[in-house]
Design an enzyme around this catalytic site. Structure first.
Site, mmCIF file in Angstrom:
data_model
loop_
_atom_site.group_PDB
_atom_site.id
_atom_site.type_symbol
_atom_site.label_atom_id
_atom_site.label_comp_id
_atom_site.label_asym_id
_atom_site.label_seq_id
_atom_site.Cartn_x
_atom_site.Cartn_y
_atom_site.Cartn_z
ATOM 1 C CB SER A 224 46.252 43.758 39.412
ATOM 2 O OG SER A 224 45.442 42.615 39.525
ATOM 3 C CG ASP B 184 41.958 41.379 38.076
ATOM 4 O OD1 ASP B 184 41.801 40.727 37.028
ATOM 5 O OD2 ASP B 184 42.955 41.236 38.814
ATOM 6 C CG ASP C 181 46.041 41.875 35.784
ATOM 7 O OD1 ASP C 181 45.070 41.865 36.564
ATOM 8 O OD2 ASP C 181 47.129 41.338 36.061
ATOM 9 C CG ASP D 157 45.834 38.647 38.006
ATOM 10 O OD1 ASP D 157 44.789 39.322 38.138
ATOM 11 O OD2 ASP D 157 46.797 38.744 38.797
#
EC number: 5.4.2.10
Length: 449
Positions: free
Chosen positions: A101, A239, A241, A243
């Site tokens: 992440s 960020d 990833d 999410d």
């Protein structure tokens, strides 16, 4: 005395430095444990982010899953929300995302997803840990191994996302993907939604040469300046990833996480789920349009409470939002589009943010050895309210959150990764915030010793 087995999962899956905590051996065992837990049957969708170690970990992961009988569907390099979406869309038994992440480049990790796109609950993670520690893997014979296929779900995801939003007027949007997993997908979707897009750091690169993966103000100076210099309506950053997302307003200023959450809560209305560390401004902005329900910190807890309460929206004051009308996986791309949708319908983000009340807040931490945290928190739950004469509510769902009569509040929680007790507070005035901080920190320093 029975030896206590170490916890492998943290607040967001397994995460650590590659080659130290996150190794090929652990990854293979983790996958064998997952496939064993699933009974050696069903499909597991697998995606990974741009980190240099991600494809290597994917290979180890797939080998472990197939060895224990489950089939694997490879999604390739994709953002986390696409893994959650694919798990639910394909009817998979589970989803796996290889990512760390927002952590720096040397880190990596593994996060698990349920068939409905919701992250694995702590109780499910403990089952996986138990299988790993016992090494009770159910390996299959040569003629019972799982299969491996590759599926490109990106077009399907793009179509599904675009069906849920309507950008009423064209916007100029600057997108900084941070060389992460959304580098191609986020700009593509915004363009298809009718926006004029300027990209920064949109080349996938696991060394993250443009900026650190954490989208915080100190890492987004280029994005803020580009919004100002180009006269853009909005800036978006992800960020590693995707999410999460953060927004930059039309003046090139970082949009407060809490204020942005409050605006979206007001726009959607109804039951809204957020965490114990979210600002009072969420409640005040929502007003009589709905109800704010607070839960533990972590997207899985927000998702669980959304499901339990039948809520329409939920999010953390970190840019991690969940949209149950689409999928129960946090989705930074869809969240960014819905901010753009709000701006296109309601006006400049800078003006919308001004409508949300601001309150002074303080975040602090007090050193505390890990072995003392439990006993200290027991004392905090029993004693901290005595430091204030005007306590109206005590919430112990996640740490200890004390609300005062005027709406001011303080949250005390042990860090899950560092030897600290964390303090988060918000006061109706600067003076009240300082007062709460002094009383709380002084109390903690005294009891910790």
């Amino acid at each position: 005395m029975k030896e206590k087995k170490p916890r492998l999962f943290g607040t967001s899956g397994i995460r650590g430095r590659f080659g130290e905590k996150v190794t090929l051996e652990l990854t293979a065992e983790h996958r064998k444990a997952l496939a064993t837990h699933l009974g050696g049957d069903g499909e597991v969708v697998v995606g990974y982010d741009t980190r240099t170690s991600s494809q290597l970990l994917e290979n180890a992961l797939i080998a472990g899953i197939v060895e224990c009988g489950c089939d694997v569907t490879r999604l390739g390099m994709v953002p986390t929300p696409l893994v959650g979406y694919a798990a639910s869309r394909l009817g998979a038994a589970a989803g796996v995302m290889i990512t760390a992440s927002h952590n720096p480049a040397p880190y990596n990790g593994i996060k698990l997803w349920n068939p409905d796109g919701m992250a694995y609950r702590p109780s499910q993670e403990r089952v996986i840990e138990s299988i790993i520690h016992s090494r009770d893997f159910k390996r299959k014979a040569w003629d019972e191994l799982g299969s491996i296929t590759t599926v490109d779900m990106r077009d399907d995801y793009v179509r599904a996302v675009l069906e849920t939003v309507e950008i009423k007027k064209p916007l100029k949007v600057v997108i900084d993907s941070g060389c992460g997993a959304a580098s191609h997908l986020s700009p593509l979707i915004f363009r298809k939604a009718g926006c004029r897009v300027i990209t920064l750091n949109s080349q996938p690169d696991g060394f993250f040469p443009g900026r650190d993966p954490e989208p915080v103000p100190e890492n987004l100076s280029e994005l803020m300046e580009t919004v100002r210099s180009t006269g853009a309506d909005l800036g978006i950053a992800h960020d590693g990833d995707a999410d999460r997302m953060v927004a930059i307003d039309d003046q090139g200023r970082f949009a407060s996480f809490d204020k942005l959450l409050a605006l979206m809560a007001r726009e959607i209305g109804g039951k809204i789920i957020t965490t114990v560390d979210a600002s009072l401004c969420v409640d005040e902005c929502l007003g009589d349009r709905g109800e704010v329900i607070r839960t533990r910190v972590g997207d899985v807890h927000v998702a669980n409470t959304i499901a339990e309460e039948g809520a329409r929206f939920g999010g953390e004051p970190s840019g991690t939002w969940l949209h149950p009308d689409f999928c129960m996986c946090p989705d930074g791309i869809l969240s960014a589009l819905r901010v753009a949708e709000l701006v296109s319908a309601r006006g400049p983000l800078s003006e919308l943010l001004e409508e949300v009340p601001s309150y002074p807040n303080i975040r602090d931490k007090v050193p505390c050895p890990d072995e003392k945290k439990d006993i200290i928190m027991e004392r905090v739950a029993a004693e901290l309210s005595d430091q204030f004469s005007e306590t109206s509510d005590i919430n112990t769902i996640d740490g200890v959150r004390i609300s005062l009569d005027d709406g001011s509040w303080v949250l005390v929680r042990p860090s899950g990764t560092e030897p600290y007790i964390r303090i988060t507070l918000e006061g109706k005035t600067e003076e009240k915030a300082r007062y709460i901080h002094e009383r709380t920190r002084g109390y903690l320093e005294n009891v910790i010793g």
